[in-house]
Design an enzyme around this catalytic site. Structure first.
Site, PDB file in Angstrom:
ATOM      1  N   LYS A 169       7.441  11.136   0.429  1.00  0.00           N
ATOM      2  CA  LYS A 169       6.960  10.477   1.653  1.00  0.00           C
ATOM      3  C   LYS A 169       8.128   9.794   2.374  1.00  0.00           C
ATOM      4  CE  LYS A 169       5.953   6.378   1.210  1.00  0.00           C
ATOM      5  NZ  LYS A 169       5.759   4.943   1.103  1.00  0.00           N
ATOM      6  N   LEU A 185       0.836  -1.201   0.000  1.00  0.00           N
ATOM      7  CA  LEU A 185       0.000   0.000   0.000  1.00  0.00           C
ATOM      8  C   LEU A 185       0.873   1.254   0.000  1.00  0.00           C
ATOM      9  CD1 LEU A 185      -2.423  -1.488   2.647  1.00  0.00           C
ATOM     10  CD2 LEU A 185      -2.977  -1.068   0.228  1.00  0.00           C
ATOM     11  N   PRO A 186       0.286   2.404  -0.362  1.00  0.00           N
ATOM     12  CA  PRO A 186       1.123   3.605  -0.514  1.00  0.00           C
ATOM     13  C   PRO A 186       1.845   4.044   0.772  1.00  0.00           C
ATOM     14  CG  PRO A 186      -1.012   3.930  -1.580  1.00  0.00           C
ATOM     15  CD  PRO A 186      -1.097   2.634  -0.813  1.00  0.00           C
ATOM     16  N   LYS A 212      15.134   0.271   5.054  1.00  0.00           N
ATOM     17  CA  LYS A 212      14.548   0.761   3.803  1.00  0.00           C
ATOM     18  C   LYS A 212      14.596   2.292   3.721  1.00  0.00           C
ATOM     19  CE  LYS A 212      11.957   1.143   0.122  1.00  0.00           C
ATOM     20  NZ  LYS A 212      12.564   1.027  -1.190  1.00  0.00           N
ATOM     21  N   THR A 272       6.316   0.776   2.222  1.00  0.00           N
ATOM     22  CA  THR A 272       7.329   1.536   2.955  1.00  0.00           C
ATOM     23  C   THR A 272       6.607   2.494   3.889  1.00  0.00           C
ATOM     24  OG1 THR A 272       8.805   1.455   1.042  1.00  0.00           O
ATOM     25  CG2 THR A 272       9.329   3.059   2.755  1.00  0.00           C
TER      26      THR A 272
HETATM   27  P1  NAD Z   1       0.917   2.723  -6.030  1.00  0.00           P
HETATM   28  O1  NAD Z   1       0.341   4.033  -5.584  1.00  0.00           O
HETATM   29  O2  NAD Z   1       1.205   2.500  -7.481  1.00  0.00           O
HETATM   30  O3  NAD Z   1      -0.066   1.517  -5.572  1.00  0.00           O
HETATM   31  C1  NAD Z   1      -0.747   1.445  -4.350  1.00  0.00           C
HETATM   32  C2  NAD Z   1      -2.037   0.652  -4.570  1.00  0.00           C
HETATM   33  O4  NAD Z   1      -2.695   0.494  -3.295  1.00  0.00           O
HETATM   34  C3  NAD Z   1      -3.031   1.347  -5.501  1.00  0.00           C
HETATM   35  O5  NAD Z   1      -3.427   0.465  -6.529  1.00  0.00           O
HETATM   36  C4  NAD Z   1      -4.213   1.712  -4.570  1.00  0.00           C
HETATM   37  O6  NAD Z   1      -5.466   1.666  -5.231  1.00  0.00           O
HETATM   38  C5  NAD Z   1      -4.081   0.605  -3.525  1.00  0.00           C
HETATM   39  N1  NAD Z   1      -4.766   0.919  -2.248  1.00  0.00           N
HETATM   40  C6  NAD Z   1      -4.688   2.030  -1.495  1.00  0.00           C
HETATM   41  N2  NAD Z   1      -5.446   1.909  -0.381  1.00  0.00           N
HETATM   42  C7  NAD Z   1      -6.023   0.671  -0.441  1.00  0.00           C
HETATM   43  C8  NAD Z   1      -6.915  -0.049   0.393  1.00  0.00           C
HETATM   44  N3  NAD Z   1      -7.374   0.478   1.532  1.00  0.00           N
HETATM   45  N4  NAD Z   1      -7.288  -1.289   0.026  1.00  0.00           N
HETATM   46  C9  NAD Z   1      -6.832  -1.841  -1.125  1.00  0.00           C
HETATM   47  N5  NAD Z   1      -5.981  -1.196  -1.976  1.00  0.00           N
HETATM   48  C10 NAD Z   1      -5.591   0.037  -1.635  1.00  0.00           C
HETATM   49  O7  NAD Z   1       2.212   2.486  -5.151  1.00  0.00           O
HETATM   50  P2  NAD Z   1       3.473   1.537  -5.498  1.00  0.00           P
HETATM   51  O8  NAD Z   1       4.427   2.307  -6.362  1.00  0.00           O
HETATM   52  O9  NAD Z   1       2.992   0.203  -5.896  1.00  0.00           O
HETATM   53  O10 NAD Z   1       4.147   1.475  -4.041  1.00  0.00           O
HETATM   54  C11 NAD Z   1       3.584   0.745  -2.967  1.00  0.00           C
HETATM   55  C12 NAD Z   1       4.531   0.829  -1.781  1.00  0.00           C
HETATM   56  O11 NAD Z   1       5.820   0.300  -2.154  1.00  0.00           O
HETATM   57  C13 NAD Z   1       4.775   2.267  -1.282  1.00  0.00           C
HETATM   58  O12 NAD Z   1       4.864   2.255   0.110  1.00  0.00           O
HETATM   59  C14 NAD Z   1       6.102   2.626  -1.924  1.00  0.00           C
HETATM   60  O13 NAD Z   1       6.803   3.602  -1.165  1.00  0.00           O
HETATM   61  C15 NAD Z   1       6.822   1.290  -1.943  1.00  0.00           C
HETATM   62  N6  NAD Z   1       7.824   1.108  -3.003  1.00  0.00           N
HETATM   63  C16 NAD Z   1       7.591   1.522  -4.280  1.00  0.00           C
HETATM   64  C17 NAD Z   1       8.584   1.318  -5.247  1.00  0.00           C
HETATM   65  C18 NAD Z   1       8.387   1.761  -6.693  1.00  0.00           C
HETATM   66  O14 NAD Z   1       9.377   1.739  -7.461  1.00  0.00           O
HETATM   67  N7  NAD Z   1       7.179   2.128  -7.109  1.00  0.00           N
HETATM   68  C19 NAD Z   1       9.786   0.694  -4.920  1.00  0.00           C
HETATM   69  C20 NAD Z   1       9.982   0.254  -3.618  1.00  0.00           C
HETATM   70  C21 NAD Z   1       8.990   0.464  -2.663  1.00  0.00           C
END
Ligand code: NAD
Length: 295
Positions: free
Chosen positions: A246, A65-66, A171, A96
Site C-alpha cells: 500500500k 487505521l490500515p 512518511k 499512513t
Molecule cells: P493493523 O491492520 O494491524 O491494524 C489496523 C486496525 O484497525 C485493526 O485492528 C482493524 O480492526 C482496525 N480497524 C479498521 N477499520 C476500523 C474502523 N472503521 N473502526 C475501528 N477500527 C478499525 O495495522 P497496523 O500494522 O497497526 O498499521 C496501522 C497503520 O500504521 C497503517 O496505516 C500502517 O501502514 C501504519 N504503520 C504500520 C507499521 C507496522 O510496523 N505495522 C509501522 C509504521 C506505520
C-alpha cells in the site's frame, strides 16, 4: 493527563494505546475487532459500542487505521466522527495514508473548528511497544504543540514536517527507502549464502561496512540471525507485506502526480506486489527474503 479516545488497535495501535495508559491518560478505545478491544480493557481502558460513542467527552482523538479508505470512513461523511466532535477537539491521525486524503480530512476538520494533524509513525511494532516511535507531523504549529505532549507518551522523536499532508509525504519517502533497503539487504544476504557464507557472519560484516543499514541493525530478514524480529518467528506480526505494498503504491501515485522519477521505488513496489500475489500479504515485509531464498 488527558481524556483520549484511541481508534484502531492493530499491531501498532494496541501497544500505542497501552503506552498512553501507562503514561497516566484516561483512555477509551474502539476497534472492529472485539478481542483487540478486550485486551486493552484488561489493561484499564474504557470502551463503547461505536467509534462515535467512544469519542464522547474526549479532548483528543487518535486513529491508527490500515489505509485512507478506513480513515475517510471513520472521519468523513454525515455519519463520520468529525460531525460529532465539539469545537476545539484535538484530532490526530497516525495511519499512513495519501497526503491528499490527510489534507481532505484536515479541511473537513477546519470547517468544524477542530484541530487536526497528520502524524504517521516510523519505528515498527518494536518501537510502538517500547514507546520510542518517531512521529512525523503535518499541520499548524499550534496544533503540533498541543499534540506533542500526547505523542511523547508513545514516541521519542516528534518532528513537525510542515503543513497538512507533509507528515504523510515524509512518511511515504521513508517507507519507499525502507522497502528498497529491505529488498537490497535480502538480495545481498541470499547471494552470500549461495556462496556458502553464514548469513549471520555476513550481516555482521556488512553492519560494520558501507552496506550497513536499519534492516541489518534491527530487523534482519534472515531467520535465526536476530532474536525477537519477525524473521525469527515465521514472519508473523510486524509490518505486513500488504501494508508495505500500500505504501509503495502511495509513493508511486505521488511520483506520477508530481512527475518525479522513482525507478528504485517502482522496482521495490513490483517486488513486494509479486510477493503479496504469491500469498504472502499477511506476512511481515522482511519475508521478501523468500523471493530470493527458497526455504
Ligand atoms: P493493523 O491492520 O494491524 O491494524 C489496523 C486496525 O484497525 C485493526 O485492528 C482493524 O480492526 C482496525 N480497524 C479498521 N477499520 C476500523 C474502523 N472503521 N473502526 C475501528 N477500527 C478499525 O495495522 P497496523 O500494522 O497497526 O498499521 C496501522 C497503520 O500504521 C497503517 O496505516 C500502517 O501502514 C501504519 N504503520 C504500520 C507499521 C507496522 O510496523 N505495522 C509501522 C509504521 C506505520
Amino acid at each position: 493527563m488527558a481524556k483520549i479516545t484511541f481508534i484502531g488497535l492493530g499491531n501498532m495501535g494496541a501497544p500505542m494505546a497501552s503506552n498512553l495508559l501507562k503514561a497516566g491518560h484516561d483512555v477509551t478505545v474502539f476497534d472492529l475487532s472485539q478481542p483487540a478491544v478486550e485486551a486493552l480493557v484488561a489493561e484499564g481502558a474504557s470502551t463503547a459500542d461505536s467509534g462515535k460513542a467512544a469519542a464522547e467527552g474526549a479532548e483528543c482523538i487518535i486513529t491508527m487505521l490500515p489505509a485512507g479508505k478506513h480513515v475517510e470512513a471513520v472521519y468523513l461523511g454525515e455519519d463520520g466522527l468529525l460531525s460529532a466532535l465539539p469545537e476545539g477537539t484535538l484530532v490526530i491521525d497516525s495511519s499512513t495514508i495519501a497526503p491528499e486524503t490527510a489534507r481532505a480530512v484536515a479541511e473537513a476538520a477546519a470547517a468544524r473548528r477542530l484541530a487536526f494533524i497528520d502524524a504517521p509513525v516510523s519505528g515498527g511494532v518494536g518501537g510502538a511497544k517500547a514507546g520510542t516511535l518517531t512521529f512525523i507531523c503535518g499541520g499548524e504549529e499550534d496544533t503540533f504543540n498541543r499534540a506533542k505532549p500526547v505523542l511523547e507518551g508513545m514516541g521519542k522523536n516528534i518532528f513537525h514536517a510542515g503543513p497538512h499532508g507533509a507528515g504523510q509525504v515524509a512518511k511515504i519517502c521513508n517507507n519507499m527507502m525502507l522497502a528498497i533497503l529491505m529488498a537490497g539487504t535480502s538480495e545481498a544476504l541470499a547471494l552470500g549464502a549461495k556462496n556458502g557464507l553464514d548469513p549471520a557472519v555476513l550481516s555482521e560484516i556488512m553492519k560494520q561496512s558501507s552496506g550497513g543499514n536499519w534492516a541489518l541493525n534491527v530487523y534482519n530478514p534472515w531467520p535465526g540471525v536476530m532474536e525477537g524480529v519477525p524473521a525469527s518467528r515465521e514472519y508473523q506480526g510486524g509490518f505486513l507485506v500488504n501494508l508495505m505494498t500500500k505504501d509503495l503504491g502511495l509513493a508511486f501515485d505521488n511520483a506520477v502526480k508530481n512527475q518525479a522519477s522513482i525507478p528504485m521505488g517502482s522496482l521495490a513496489r513490483n517486488l513486494f506486489q509479486l510477493h503479496a500475489g504469491q500469498g504472502n500479504g499477511e506476512l511481515d515485509f522482511s519475508s521478501i527474503l523468500r523471493l530470493y531464498k527458497a526455504d
